[in-house]
Enzyme design. Structure first.
Site, PDB file in Angstrom:
ATOM      1  N   TYR A  34     102.882 -16.032  98.923  1.00 18.24           N
ATOM      2  CA  TYR A  34     102.361 -16.092  97.558  1.00 18.24           C
ATOM      3  C   TYR A  34     102.711 -14.854  96.735  1.00 18.24           C
ATOM      4  O   TYR A  34     102.776 -14.913  95.519  1.00 18.24           O
ATOM      5  CB  TYR A  34     100.841 -16.254  97.593  1.00 18.24           C
ATOM      6  N   ASP A  54     112.265 -14.349 105.634  1.00 15.29           N
ATOM      7  CA  ASP A  54     111.032 -14.940 106.162  1.00 15.29           C
ATOM      8  C   ASP A  54     111.304 -15.518 107.544  1.00 15.29           C
ATOM      9  O   ASP A  54     112.437 -15.885 107.863  1.00 15.29           O
ATOM     10  CB  ASP A  54     110.499 -16.029 105.231  1.00 15.29           C
ATOM     11  N   LYS A 230      93.334  -0.006  95.549  1.00 20.57           N
ATOM     12  CA  LYS A 230      93.584  -1.448  95.674  1.00 20.57           C
ATOM     13  C   LYS A 230      92.382  -2.154  96.322  1.00 20.57           C
ATOM     14  O   LYS A 230      91.904  -3.193  95.855  1.00 20.57           O
ATOM     15  CB  LYS A 230      94.855  -1.695  96.514  1.00 20.57           C
ATOM     16  N   ARG A 237      84.715  -6.514  92.953  1.00 18.23           N
ATOM     17  CA  ARG A 237      84.533  -7.906  92.505  1.00 18.23           C
ATOM     18  C   ARG A 237      83.620  -8.666  93.478  1.00 18.23           C
ATOM     19  O   ARG A 237      82.737  -9.405  93.077  1.00 18.23           O
ATOM     20  CB  ARG A 237      85.908  -8.575  92.399  1.00 18.23           C
ATOM     21  N   CYS A 284      92.031 -12.875  99.583  1.00 20.97           N
ATOM     22  CA  CYS A 284      91.820 -11.428  99.382  1.00 20.97           C
ATOM     23  C   CYS A 284      90.360 -10.990  99.459  1.00 20.97           C
ATOM     24  O   CYS A 284      90.005 -10.146 100.277  1.00 20.97           O
ATOM     25  CB  CYS A 284      92.398 -11.021  98.036  1.00 20.97           C
ATOM     26  N   TYR A 345      90.090 -22.878  96.495  1.00 20.45           N
ATOM     27  CA  TYR A 345      89.137 -21.772  96.572  1.00 20.45           C
ATOM     28  C   TYR A 345      88.668 -21.289  95.211  1.00 20.45           C
ATOM     29  O   TYR A 345      87.626 -20.645  95.089  1.00 20.45           O
ATOM     30  CB  TYR A 345      89.703 -20.615  97.411  1.00 20.45           C
ATOM     31  N   LYS A 346      89.461 -21.609  94.166  1.00 20.43           N
ATOM     32  CA  LYS A 346      89.008 -21.254  92.815  1.00 20.43           C
ATOM     33  C   LYS A 346      89.629 -22.221  91.811  1.00 20.43           C
ATOM     34  O   LYS A 346      90.459 -23.077  92.179  1.00 20.43           O
ATOM     35  CB  LYS A 346      89.366 -19.811  92.476  1.00 20.43           C
ATOM     36  N   ARG A 353      92.939 -21.660 100.721  1.00 26.48           N
ATOM     37  CA  ARG A 353      92.704 -20.656 101.764  1.00 26.48           C
ATOM     38  C   ARG A 353      91.290 -20.070 101.674  1.00 26.48           C
ATOM     39  O   ARG A 353      90.866 -19.606 100.622  1.00 26.48           O
ATOM     40  CB  ARG A 353      93.748 -19.530 101.656  1.00 26.48           C
TER      41      ARG A 353
HETATM   42  N1  SAJ Z   1      84.468 -16.014  92.089  1.00 27.19           N
HETATM   43  C1  SAJ Z   1      83.121 -16.178  91.871  1.00 27.19           C
HETATM   44  N2  SAJ Z   1      82.570 -15.638  90.744  1.00 27.19           N
HETATM   45  C2  SAJ Z   1      83.323 -14.967  89.826  1.00 27.19           C
HETATM   46  C3  SAJ Z   1      84.690 -14.796  90.070  1.00 27.19           C
HETATM   47  C4  SAJ Z   1      85.237 -15.334  91.211  1.00 27.19           C
HETATM   48  O1  SAJ Z   1      82.407 -16.785  92.669  1.00 27.19           O
HETATM   49  O2  SAJ Z   1      82.750 -14.520  88.819  1.00 27.19           O
HETATM   50  C5  SAJ Z   1      85.092 -16.552  93.320  1.00 27.19           C
HETATM   51  C6  SAJ Z   1      86.228 -17.527  93.068  1.00 27.19           C
HETATM   52  O3  SAJ Z   1      85.760 -18.812  92.803  1.00 27.19           O
HETATM   53  C7  SAJ Z   1      87.015 -17.417  94.367  1.00 27.19           C
HETATM   54  C8  SAJ Z   1      86.846 -15.947  94.774  1.00 27.19           C
HETATM   55  O4  SAJ Z   1      85.729 -15.480  94.030  1.00 27.19           O
HETATM   56  O5  SAJ Z   1      86.452 -18.239  95.361  1.00 27.19           O
HETATM   57  C9  SAJ Z   1      88.067 -15.080  94.515  1.00 27.19           C
HETATM   58  O6  SAJ Z   1      88.558 -15.323  93.223  1.00 27.19           O
HETATM   59  P1  SAJ Z   1      89.158 -14.191  92.237  1.00 27.19           P
HETATM   60  O7  SAJ Z   1      89.085 -14.684  90.870  1.00 27.19           O
HETATM   61  O8  SAJ Z   1      88.568 -12.870  92.523  1.00 27.19           O
HETATM   62  O9  SAJ Z   1      90.708 -14.161  92.492  1.00 27.19           O
HETATM   63  P2  SAJ Z   1      91.757 -13.993  93.680  1.00 27.19           P
HETATM   64  O10 SAJ Z   1      91.174 -13.833  95.039  1.00 27.19           O
HETATM   65  O11 SAJ Z   1      92.620 -15.136  93.408  1.00 27.19           O
HETATM   66  O12 SAJ Z   1      92.513 -12.636  93.272  1.00 27.19           O
HETATM   67  C10 SAJ Z   1      91.972 -11.343  93.468  1.00 27.19           C
HETATM   68  C11 SAJ Z   1      92.214 -10.564  92.165  1.00 27.19           C
HETATM   69  N3  SAJ Z   1      91.464  -9.314  92.193  1.00 27.19           N
HETATM   70  C12 SAJ Z   1      90.683  -8.940  91.155  1.00 27.19           C
HETATM   71  O13 SAJ Z   1      90.525  -9.622  90.169  1.00 27.19           O
HETATM   72  C13 SAJ Z   1      90.032  -7.627  91.280  1.00 27.19           C
HETATM   73  C14 SAJ Z   1      93.712 -10.318  91.982  1.00 27.19           C
HETATM   74  O14 SAJ Z   1      93.949  -9.505  90.849  1.00 27.19           O
HETATM   75  C15 SAJ Z   1      94.302  -9.633  93.224  1.00 27.19           C
HETATM   76  O15 SAJ Z   1      95.679  -9.390  93.082  1.00 27.19           O
HETATM   77  C16 SAJ Z   1      94.095 -10.580  94.392  1.00 27.19           C
HETATM   78  O16 SAJ Z   1      92.661 -10.739  94.563  1.00 27.19           O
HETATM   79  C17 SAJ Z   1      94.752  -9.970  95.614  1.00 27.19           C
HETATM   80  O17 SAJ Z   1      95.792 -10.507  96.014  1.00 27.19           O
HETATM   81  O18 SAJ Z   1      94.291  -8.940  96.115  1.00 27.19           O
END
Ligand code: SAJ
Length: 455
Positions: A34, A54, A230, A237, A284, A345-346, A353
């Protein structure tokens, strides 16, 4: 003698920088997942010759036949254009390609074991391969998320031992963590500020020259600081979401709507509470907090681990609400049919995942409930029966749970739903997507996360 060495070092660096500017630098990206594939494709688009390495044959074959194995907006076009232009090719673990490269970006997974300890086996394997191909004047960049101290204690000594070369004088080494979210990967890769943490000044300078050809804004730092920064982003979050989740449970207790509460609290100029939900998924957030604390002595006063536990426990809460709602409406659990809407997942991604849908579905199945899952983007159903359409998913259902906040589900046709479901239907809105008052007018019993059941 010292002057001669300085001259040699600066000549090496100038030569390297020139090869970036005139695009003669050959780049290898290790790992075509990804993050790795968007990385390879964007550097190819910037004019470099890139080989995406890969270990999965199907991934290599797909890329070489102009097909992106990763579903990400804009990536298919980017892969196709650059493969056809001859700037991007994929290779199966090729030692020869690593040897020929002037720079390598390592983008392999760094998962955790069941024990929550970091599993660095993929990174160690990648380092061995890179070490065998590493030569004088090469730049090695790690972009995988890693525990604090990994660059100093694992990456640098491994590469120096394998090559007999010295970082900073003979080759360059930097940690440049990825910060892209699935669904917006390409635009975030280019637009989000990028941390560039060299293990020394030369490495920071050289890595910055490379990344500035693709990323609009770079922030220079050192590798050790970048590692923790990082991890701090994703952990912040996760902790914030855990707070929102606890707030949701408090609101349920008092029969108050958490959505309103958060909306009001967030009008304060220094407050930004995230959204509660059925759990935190993805590649993540569920793991990075554990990487952050992996080298620290366990402590009972640990907000990070507590937050993880709260977020993991949300799936239990959702399942308990299902059982309570079925009982409340006089339905027999053993004959009930429950529909799970969303296995991603979102919102709006085709990525399941570590989705919270998984523990919810498994627990419902374990309670003897018939579960049907539907997701407009994901094929995954985690052992539940998979429906091809929304109406098929809700047909004859007793209870609908909204697990993923896909935009499509927000516009759901309640009239259609009502015509398909059984008598006394229930909607459990674990993402607070729907207006409770409207849902109730269609004859559903509504349970919202953080809404309270007495409303
Ligand atoms: N979620 C909630 N409530 C919220 C926001 C998210 O329950 O208010 C949940 C989502 O539904 C999901 C999970 O959290 O299940 C993770 O979602 P996410 O929006 O945090 O996004 P990721 O995991 O896709 O990406 C995160 C991002 N990190 C931050 O925003 C700080 C992204 O910028 C990073 O690059 C990525 O992790 C990574 O690869 O580390």
């Amino acid at each position: 003698m010292i002057y001669e060495k300085c001259d040699k070092n600066s000549l090496l660096m100038e030569k390297f920088i020139k090869s970036i500017q005139d695009r003669s630098l050959r780049l290898a990206v290790l790992g075509s997942g990804y993050v790795g594939l968007p990385t390879a494709a964007l550097f190819a688009e910037a004019g470099f010759n890139v080989v995406a390495v890969d270990v999965r044959r199907e991934v290599v074959d797909a890329v070489n036949s102009c097909v992106s194995p990763v579903r990400e907006p804009g990536l298919q076009e980017l892969v196709e254009r650059n493969v056809l232009a001859g700037r991007l090719k994929s290779s199966l673990n090729s030692q020869a390609d690593l040897h020929k490269a002037d720079a390598v970006i390592i983008s392999v997974q760094t998962p955790i074991y069941k024990s929550k300890k970091p599993n660095l086996s993929f990174l160690k394997k990648a380092l061995k391969e890179v070490g065998r191909g590493c030569h004088e004047g090469m730049l090695v960049v790690v972009s995988s998320t890693i525990p604090p101290g990994t660059m100093a204690n694992l990456v640098k000594p491994t590469l120096e031992a394998l090559t007999g070369l010295r970082v900073e004088s003979d080759f360059y080494l930097a940690y440049v963590p990825e910060r892209i979210a699935p669904g917006r990967a390409l635009q975030e890769f280019v637009g989000n500020p990028r941390l560039v943490g060299g293990v020394g000044h030369n490495s920071t300078r050289v890595a910055s020259e490379l990344f500035k050809t693709v990323c609009k804004k770079l922030i220079q730092t050192d590798a050790a600081t970048a590692e923790i920064a990082k991890l701090a982003e994703n952990t912040f979050r996760d902790v914030n979401i855990a707070f929102a989740n606890q707030l949701a449970l408090i609101c349920e207790h008092y029969g108050v709507d958490v959505k309103k509460v958060i909306e009001l609290a967030n009008t304060h100029p220094r407050v930004t509470i995230h959204l509660p939900g059925p759990g935190v998924g993805g590649p993540c957030l569920p793991k990075d907090p554990y990487l952050l604390i992996s080298g620290i002595k366990p402590s009972r006063r640990d907000i990070i681990k507590t937050a993880r536990r709260i977020n993991d426990s949300m799936s239990d809460h959702v399942v308990n609400v299902v059982l309570l709602a079925l009982k409340d409406t006089g339905k027999d659990v053993r004959n009930a049919k429950v529909t799970v809407l969303g296995t991603a997942y979102k919102a709006d991604v085709a990525d399941s995942r570590l989705s919270p849908a998984e523990p919810i579905i498994l627990k419902l199945l374990n309670s003897g409930i018939k579960v049907v899952a539907y997701d407009p983007y994901c094929q995954e159903s985690f052992g539940a029966e998979r429906a091809e359409s929304l109406s098929e998913a809700v047909r004859g259902s007793d209870c609908i749970i909204i697990v993923t906040d896909h935009a499509e589900l927000k516009k759901v046709d309640l009239q259609l739903l009502k015509s398909e479901v059984k008598e006394n239907p229930i909607i459990i809105d674990a993402r607070r997507m729907l207006d409770p008052n409207i849902v109730k007018t269609f004859g559903f019993k509504y349970y919202g996360l953080g809404y309270g059941f007495r409303n």
